[in-house]
Enzyme design. Structure first.
Site, PDB file in Angstrom:
ATOM      1  N   CYS A  23       0.870  -1.179   0.000  1.00 35.63           N
ATOM      2  CA  CYS A  23       0.000   0.000   0.000  1.00 35.63           C
ATOM      3  C   CYS A  23       0.907   1.230   0.000  1.00 35.63           C
ATOM      4  CB  CYS A  23      -0.957  -0.013   1.184  1.00 35.63           C
ATOM      5  SG  CYS A  23      -0.144  -0.105   2.799  1.00 35.63           S
ATOM      6  N   THR A  24       0.379   2.390   0.316  1.00 36.09           N
ATOM      7  CA  THR A  24       1.174   3.616   0.210  1.00 36.09           C
ATOM      8  C   THR A  24       2.292   3.674   1.242  1.00 36.09           C
ATOM      9  OG1 THR A  24      -0.764   4.799  -0.619  1.00 36.09           O
ATOM     10  CG2 THR A  24       1.073   6.131   0.166  1.00 36.09           C
TER      11      THR A  24
END
Length: 326
Positions: A196-197
């Site tokens: 994810c980020t």
């Protein structure tokens, strides 16, 4: 009479193994947890030690130990004979890499333990891979990999790793629901990779999969942000395009690849716009020309709402997609 009384005392002594003695014992429910950086070898050592040592106190319960990869430490729920409470507390406090411990006591003692036996279990955390290890894994596996992008659809659209599976969702909650569907046919020993980020969403999703019994869950430590720092001026990036950011920039480039196009005109573009109609607020891809033409809105309907020509005709939904709105 004295002999009879003495005999009864002997029968109810907690150190006798008779059925009568066990019925007369009282147990105190206690629990504690401690977040500690335990190495994998120490976890295995503790498992054997606790299983052996706590038998002398007739403790029943479940003790989970986890290594420092992920969230390390110990989580314990036990039924302890009241006669041994102080000894058990002293025992754990003497384990200096665990104690001192704040015990939580149950309100009422019980005549029967609320566990049938003592079980000491090692809780396996999802495996956090450094950006360097992540890069090597993906480079060696190439398309032969089950790789989940745990971000929302607009984040994926502007940038992602090769061969990643798009979670075609607008919220993390929807992504967790989809996670069940995507893994339902996977064996529990399937290697799963996710990113994810910044790593937070994957920590939640990875722990969820581990709890469901998946044994090999691998996550990118620090997310795409950390990977971007790693590949900068060092190795060719396996992530293509922009890493979406939740600030005014709406993303920072990892590579020069433009992977998506303007929703309105179809030109290659990776600029994210937030619809200016506050009742919509959709995040979507829009080129500078269409952004000016549409006045930062996602549709003619939202444009008319913005100018007071129409009432917004949909239930408020920050994450509603343009395809649904049209």
């Amino acid at each position: 009479m004295f002999a009879i009384l003495l005999s009864n005392v002997t029968l109810i002594s907690p150190f006798r193994g008779s059925r009568i003695a066990r019925r007369c014992l009282s147990y105190k429910p206690i629990a504690f947890y401690a977040i500690k950086p335990l190495t994998a070898p120490r976890v295995q050592e503790l498992k054997s030690k606790l299983q052996a040592d706590l038998k002398q106190f007739d403790v029943k319960g479940r003790i989970y130990i986890a290594p420092e990869s992920g969230i390390g430490g110990i989580n314990c729920q036990m039924a302890v004979p009241t006669a041994h409470i102080h000894q058990v507390k002293s025992y754990f406090d003497a384990l200096h890499d665990i104690g001192p411990i704040q015990f939580n006591h149950g309100i009422l003692d019980t005549t029967q333990p609320n566990f049938s036996s003592l079980r000491v279990l090692v809780k396996r955390n999802p495996n956090h891979l450094t950006p360097e290890d992540w890069h090597k894994k993906l480079a060696s596996r190439k398309q032969d990999i089950f790789l989940l992008d745990m971000r929302n659809r607009y984040e994926f659209d502007v940038g992602h790793f090769d061969h990643a599976i798009k979670m075609n969702v607008d919220t993390f909650r929807q992504g967790m629901d989809l996670l069940d569907a995507l893994t339902s046919d996977k064996p529990k020993d399937q290697e799963i990779y996710m990113y994810c980020t910044g790593g937070i969403r994957c920590s939640v999703a990875g722990a969820y999969l581990r709890k469901k019994g998946y044994q090999h869950v691998n996550m990118l430590e620090g997310g795409v942000t950390a990977y971007g720092h790693y590949v900068k001026d060092s190795v060719p990036s396996l992530f293509k395009g922009k890493n979406f950011t939740f600030d005014g920039r709406r993303g920072e480039p990892i590579t020069d690849h433009v992977l998506t196009q303007c929703f309105h005109c179809g030109d290659q573009c990776d600029h994210i716009t937030n619809c200016a109609n506050t009742k919509c607020h959709l995040l979507f891809v829009q080129c500078p020309h269409c952004k000016s033409k549409m006045q930062h809105t996602c549709s003619s309907h939202c444009q008319d709402v913005l100018h007071g020509k129409e009432e917004y005709k949909f239930d408020y939904d920050y994450h509603r997609q343009v395809s649904e709105a049209w």
